[in-house]
Design a protein around this motif. Structure first.
Motif, short mmCIF file in Angstrom:
data_model
loop_
_atom_site.label_atom_id
_atom_site.label_comp_id
_atom_site.label_asym_id
_atom_site.label_seq_id
_atom_site.Cartn_x
_atom_site.Cartn_y
_atom_site.Cartn_z
N SER A 26 -60.80 43.33 -103.86
CA SER A 26 -59.54 42.99 -103.18
C SER A 26 -58.31 43.55 -103.90
CB SER A 26 -59.42 41.48 -102.99
OG SER A 26 -59.45 40.82 -104.23
N ILE A 27 -58.32 43.58 -105.22
CA ILE A 27 -57.14 44.09 -105.95
C ILE A 27 -56.98 45.59 -105.71
CG2 ILE A 27 -56.15 44.48 -108.26
CD1 ILE A 27 -57.41 41.78 -109.07
N GLN A 28 -58.10 46.30 -105.78
CA GLN A 28 -58.07 47.75 -105.51
C GLN A 28 -57.62 48.03 -104.08
OE1 GLN A 28 -58.93 50.01 -108.07
NE2 GLN A 28 -57.86 51.37 -106.66
N PHE A 29 -58.15 47.23 -103.14
CA PHE A 29 -57.80 47.37 -101.73
C PHE A 29 -56.29 47.24 -101.55
CE2 PHE A 29 -56.99 45.08 -97.70
CZ PHE A 29 -57.49 46.00 -96.78
N LYS A 30 -55.72 46.19 -102.15
CA LYS A 30 -54.28 45.93 -102.03
C LYS A 30 -53.47 47.10 -102.60
CE LYS A 30 -52.42 42.73 -104.76
NZ LYS A 30 -52.09 41.37 -105.25
N GLU A 31 -53.86 47.57 -103.78
CA GLU A 31 -53.11 48.65 -104.43
C GLU A 31 -53.21 49.95 -103.63
OE1 GLU A 31 -54.64 48.71 -108.41
OE2 GLU A 31 -53.51 46.91 -108.98
N ASP A 32 -54.40 50.24 -103.13
CA ASP A 32 -54.58 51.49 -102.37
C ASP A 32 -53.80 51.45 -101.05
OD1 ASP A 32 -56.19 52.24 -104.42
OD2 ASP A 32 -58.05 52.35 -103.28
N ILE A 33 -53.79 50.29 -100.39
CA ILE A 33 -53.02 50.19 -99.14
C ILE A 33 -51.52 50.32 -99.44
CG2 ILE A 33 -52.39 48.69 -97.19
CD1 ILE A 33 -55.18 49.33 -96.70
N HIS A 34 -51.07 49.71 -100.53
CA HIS A 34 -49.66 49.85 -100.92
C HIS A 34 -49.30 51.33 -101.07
CE1 HIS A 34 -48.69 45.74 -101.11
NE2 HIS A 34 -49.14 45.45 -102.31
N THR A 35 -50.16 52.08 -101.76
CA THR A 35 -49.90 53.50 -101.98
C THR A 35 -49.84 54.26 -100.65
OG1 THR A 35 -51.09 53.31 -104.05
CG2 THR A 35 -50.70 55.54 -103.24
N LEU A 36 -50.80 53.96 -99.77
CA LEU A 36 -50.87 54.68 -98.49
C LEU A 36 -49.70 54.34 -97.57
CD1 LEU A 36 -54.68 54.39 -97.61
CD2 LEU A 36 -53.45 56.47 -98.22
N GLY A 60 -55.93 37.30 -98.99
CA GLY A 60 -54.73 37.32 -99.83
C GLY A 60 -54.18 38.73 -99.98
N ALA A 61 -55.08 39.71 -100.08
CA ALA A 61 -54.65 41.11 -100.21
C ALA A 61 -53.95 41.57 -98.94
CB ALA A 61 -55.86 41.99 -100.51
N ILE A 62 -54.48 41.16 -97.78
CA ILE A 62 -53.86 41.54 -96.50
C ILE A 62 -52.49 40.87 -96.37
CG2 ILE A 62 -54.05 41.22 -93.99
CD1 ILE A 62 -56.98 42.07 -94.28
N VAL A 63 -52.39 39.59 -96.79
CA VAL A 63 -51.10 38.91 -96.77
C VAL A 63 -50.09 39.63 -97.68
CG1 VAL A 63 -49.88 36.77 -97.38
CG2 VAL A 63 -52.05 36.65 -96.16
N ALA A 64 -50.57 40.09 -98.82
CA ALA A 64 -49.68 40.81 -99.75
C ALA A 64 -49.13 42.08 -99.10
CB ALA A 64 -50.44 41.16 -101.03
N VAL A 65 -49.98 42.78 -98.34
CA VAL A 65 -49.54 43.99 -97.64
C VAL A 65 -48.54 43.63 -96.54
CG1 VAL A 65 -50.29 45.91 -96.18
CG2 VAL A 65 -51.68 45.24 -98.15
N MET A 66 -48.82 42.55 -95.80
CA MET A 66 -47.89 42.11 -94.74
C MET A 66 -46.52 41.81 -95.33
SD MET A 66 -50.52 39.50 -92.79
CE MET A 66 -49.28 38.55 -91.94
N ARG A 67 -46.52 41.11 -96.48
CA ARG A 67 -45.25 40.74 -97.12
C ARG A 67 -44.49 41.96 -97.60
NH1 ARG A 67 -45.55 35.54 -100.89
NH2 ARG A 67 -43.87 36.79 -101.75
N ARG A 68 -45.23 42.92 -98.15
CA ARG A 68 -44.61 44.11 -98.71
C ARG A 68 -43.97 44.97 -97.61
NH1 ARG A 68 -46.20 46.77 -103.99
NH2 ARG A 68 -45.87 48.97 -103.65
N LEU A 69 -44.61 45.01 -96.43
CA LEU A 69 -44.09 45.82 -95.33
C LEU A 69 -42.92 45.14 -94.62
CD1 LEU A 69 -47.41 47.10 -93.72
CD2 LEU A 69 -45.81 48.43 -95.10
N ALA A 70 -42.91 43.80 -94.62
CA ALA A 70 -41.86 43.04 -93.91
C ALA A 70 -40.53 43.22 -94.64
CB ALA A 70 -42.25 41.56 -93.86
#
Lengths: 113, 159
Positions: A26-36, A60-70
């Motif tokens: 999940s941590i890698q997933f979150k970081e890679d999506i952030h980069t992309l 939690g990783a998907i929520v982190a991406v949602m928060r970062r994009l919002a």
């Protein structure tokens, strides 16, 4: 982490080519999506059709991406398999993110703020 | 050589405890979940039950990996037994005690406000409480024991 970005006219689609988004990745997933998604347009659609299992750390990783994009940009999900849909329903996260049956139907729909 | 006598009343396979031992590592959790579901006829033939079981067991086991043992590592013993109304589960470890020595309650992270207010964690115990019955935690002589029933019938979610 196997993630395949695909730029379409209406959205950035990221195909998640992994079977499981769990505590192991999940941590890698979150970081890679952030980069992309760093320079992503308004809509980002995660293609989840290949993901057969997601646990609370994956959620939690998907929520982190949602928060970062919002708030300017929005994450949407497509192709949830039964176990993944179950986790979204049980946590009521299905009310916080737009879900689509497939990437194709997601792209065909107009973007709604 | 001594041979253990056969029990007078033969216990059927359906009521026997199955034991699984694993190292407290996320890769071992993945492996044991796959083994449990593929080896258990009832789970492998009931997609709804296997989804609920996999979610609950993944949350319970990964909690032990991350919070009870952390970097120190250790062993986990998982025991499963089919009963009349569900799958009885016991999970034992020798890691840290639960915070305040009791079962974490079902914290319901706030849903419904702005996306930026959403919590990035706290969903795991919610899933465990929602999908199980008779959830109980004890600690005795340095061993944590979590037990619960995974009901065969869907409890809270109609789909």
């Amino acid at each position: 982490m196997n993630l395949r970005p695909e730029a379409t006219p209406k959205a950035l689609v990221i195909h998640v080519e992994e079977d499981r988004i769990d505590a192991m990745v999940s941590i890698q997933f979150k970081e890679d999506i952030h980069t992309l998604t760093e320079n992503a347009s308004e809509r980002v659609i995660l293609d989840m059709a290949q993901v057969t299992f997601l646990d609370s750390s994956g959620l939690g990783a998907i929520v982190a991406v949602m928060r970062r994009l919002a708030p300017e940009r929005r994450l949407e999900l497509a192709g949830l398999t039964p176990a993944v849909a179950k986790v979204f329903r049980l946590t009521r996260m299905d009310t916080m993110v737009r879900l689509h049956d497939t990437v194709e139907t997601a792209i065909a729909l107009p973007s709604v703020a | 050589m001594l041979v253990a006598p056969q029990p007078l009343i033969k216990t059927s396979d359906a009521t026997a405890w199955q034991e699984f031992r694993l190292n407290a590592e996320s890769a071992a959790v993945r492996a044991v979940l796959s083994k449990i579901i593929s080896a258990d006829p009832r789970l492998s033939q009931d997609p709804g039950l296997s989804i609920r079981g996999e979610i609950v067991l993944a949350e319970v086991l990964n909690n032990i990996v991350e919070h009870a043992y952390g970097l120190a590592g250790g062993q986990i013993l998982l025991r499963l037994r089919h009963g009349a109304t569900g799958l009885h589960c016991e999970v034992l470890d020798r890691g840290c005690e639960m915070p305040s020595g009791t079962l974490p309650c079902s914290t319901d992270p706030k849903i419904g406000g702005a996306v930026t207010d959403l919590a990035e964690g706290g969903y795991g115990w919610n899933l465990i409480h929602t999908l199980t019955q008779d959830l109980a935690y004890t600690r005795h002589l340095g061993t944590n024991q979590l037990s619960f029933l995974l009901p065969y019938a869907e409890q809270t979610d109609a789909s």
